[in-house]
Design a protein around this motif. Structure first.
Motif, PDB file in Angstrom:
ATOM      1  N   PRO A  17      38.662  36.532  45.139  1.00 33.47           N
ATOM      2  CA  PRO A  17      38.488  37.973  45.334  1.00 33.47           C
ATOM      3  C   PRO A  17      39.404  38.774  44.396  1.00 33.47           C
ATOM      4  CG  PRO A  17      38.703  36.848  47.450  1.00 33.47           C
ATOM      5  CD  PRO A  17      39.025  35.840  46.385  1.00 33.47           C
ATOM      6  N   GLY A  18      38.873  39.893  43.901  1.00 33.76           N
ATOM      7  CA  GLY A  18      39.655  40.791  43.059  1.00 33.76           C
ATOM      8  C   GLY A  18      39.764  40.378  41.600  1.00 33.76           C
ATOM      9  N   SER A  19      39.024  39.366  41.167  1.00 42.65           N
ATOM     10  CA  SER A  19      39.152  38.873  39.790  1.00 42.65           C
ATOM     11  C   SER A  19      38.098  39.433  38.833  1.00 42.65           C
ATOM     12  CB  SER A  19      39.091  37.346  39.772  1.00 42.65           C
ATOM     13  OG  SER A  19      37.843  36.889  40.280  1.00 42.65           O
ATOM     14  N   GLU A  20      37.241  40.309  39.296  1.00 40.72           N
ATOM     15  CA  GLU A  20      36.136  40.787  38.466  1.00 40.72           C
ATOM     16  C   GLU A  20      36.597  41.419  37.154  1.00 40.72           C
ATOM     17  OE1 GLU A  20      34.319  40.891  42.668  1.00 40.72           O
ATOM     18  OE2 GLU A  20      36.268  41.313  41.785  1.00 40.72           O
ATOM     19  N   GLU A  21      37.642  42.212  37.191  1.00 44.20           N
ATOM     20  CA  GLU A  21      38.097  42.879  35.967  1.00 44.20           C
ATOM     21  C   GLU A  21      38.528  41.858  34.908  1.00 44.20           C
ATOM     22  OE1 GLU A  21      41.636  45.874  34.627  1.00 44.20           O
ATOM     23  OE2 GLU A  21      40.627  46.324  36.520  1.00 44.20           O
ATOM     24  N   ALA A  22      39.291  40.860  35.299  1.00 48.20           N
ATOM     25  CA  ALA A  22      39.715  39.814  34.359  1.00 48.20           C
ATOM     26  C   ALA A  22      38.527  39.012  33.855  1.00 48.20           C
ATOM     27  CB  ALA A  22      40.736  38.889  35.032  1.00 48.20           C
ATOM     28  N   LEU A  23      37.574  38.751  34.733  1.00 48.81           N
ATOM     29  CA  LEU A  23      36.369  38.016  34.330  1.00 48.81           C
ATOM     30  C   LEU A  23      35.572  38.811  33.300  1.00 48.81           C
ATOM     31  CD1 LEU A  23      35.340  36.713  37.837  1.00 48.81           C
ATOM     32  CD2 LEU A  23      36.169  35.308  35.932  1.00 48.81           C
ATOM     33  N   PRO A  52      39.638  33.083  32.965  1.00 45.34           N
ATOM     34  CA  PRO A  52      40.913  33.545  33.540  1.00 45.34           C
ATOM     35  C   PRO A  52      41.235  33.007  34.932  1.00 45.34           C
ATOM     36  CG  PRO A  52      39.683  35.390  32.659  1.00 45.34           C
ATOM     37  CD  PRO A  52      38.783  34.199  32.603  1.00 45.34           C
ATOM     38  N   VAL A  53      40.240  32.513  35.654  1.00 48.41           N
ATOM     39  CA  VAL A  53      40.499  31.990  36.994  1.00 48.41           C
ATOM     40  C   VAL A  53      40.498  30.465  37.026  1.00 48.41           C
ATOM     41  CG1 VAL A  53      39.655  34.105  38.100  1.00 48.41           C
ATOM     42  CG2 VAL A  53      38.083  32.167  37.752  1.00 48.41           C
ATOM     43  N   GLY A  54      40.355  29.839  35.859  1.00 49.37           N
ATOM     44  CA  GLY A  54      40.453  28.384  35.784  1.00 49.37           C
ATOM     45  C   GLY A  54      39.155  27.619  35.735  1.00 49.37           C
TER      46      GLY A  54
END
Length: 120
Positions: A14-20, A108-110
């Protein structure tokens, strides 16, 4: 009976959309596409480039897979590697697949991604 692959689904916390979006749009040059209205409240984001469609869904107990990955065909693999490196992405070249040049990287999330280009 199978005629093709519609999309690949990856997971993200959750909350990773911007980095993605910075990675898939900025580093990879994919286009973000709108999710259907019925699915939008679930979070995540969808991306496309040519016939490649990646859907990234939000998973509360997210943990990136150690080995599972999509294999993405590319042209000019050296230019893509340079572009990803310029965006700070990791690259691991692997010459173990006959007839191809390829490398692995992580979003960015692996999530592990394989990029490969057939040799001429």
């Amino acid at each position: 009976m199978i005629t093709g692959l519609d999309h690949v689904q990856l997971a993200a916390p959750p909350g990773s959309e911007e980095a993605l979006c910075r990675y898939y749009e900025g580093a990879l040059g994919m286009a973000r596409v709108a999710k259907p209205a019925a699915l939008a409240p679930c979070g995540g984001c969808w991306f496309e480039a040519g016939t490649v469609r990646l859907h990234v869904g939000i998973e509360d107990a997210f943990r990136p897979a150690a080995k599972a990955h999509p294999g993405i065909l590319v042209t000019d693999i050296d230019a893509l590697a340079a572009r990803l490196a310029a965006h700070g992405a990791d690259l691991t070249w692997d010459d173990n697949l006959p007839g191809h040049r390829r490398f692995y990287s992580h979003d960015p999330v692996g999530n592990r991604l394989e990029f490969l280009e057939p040799l001429s």
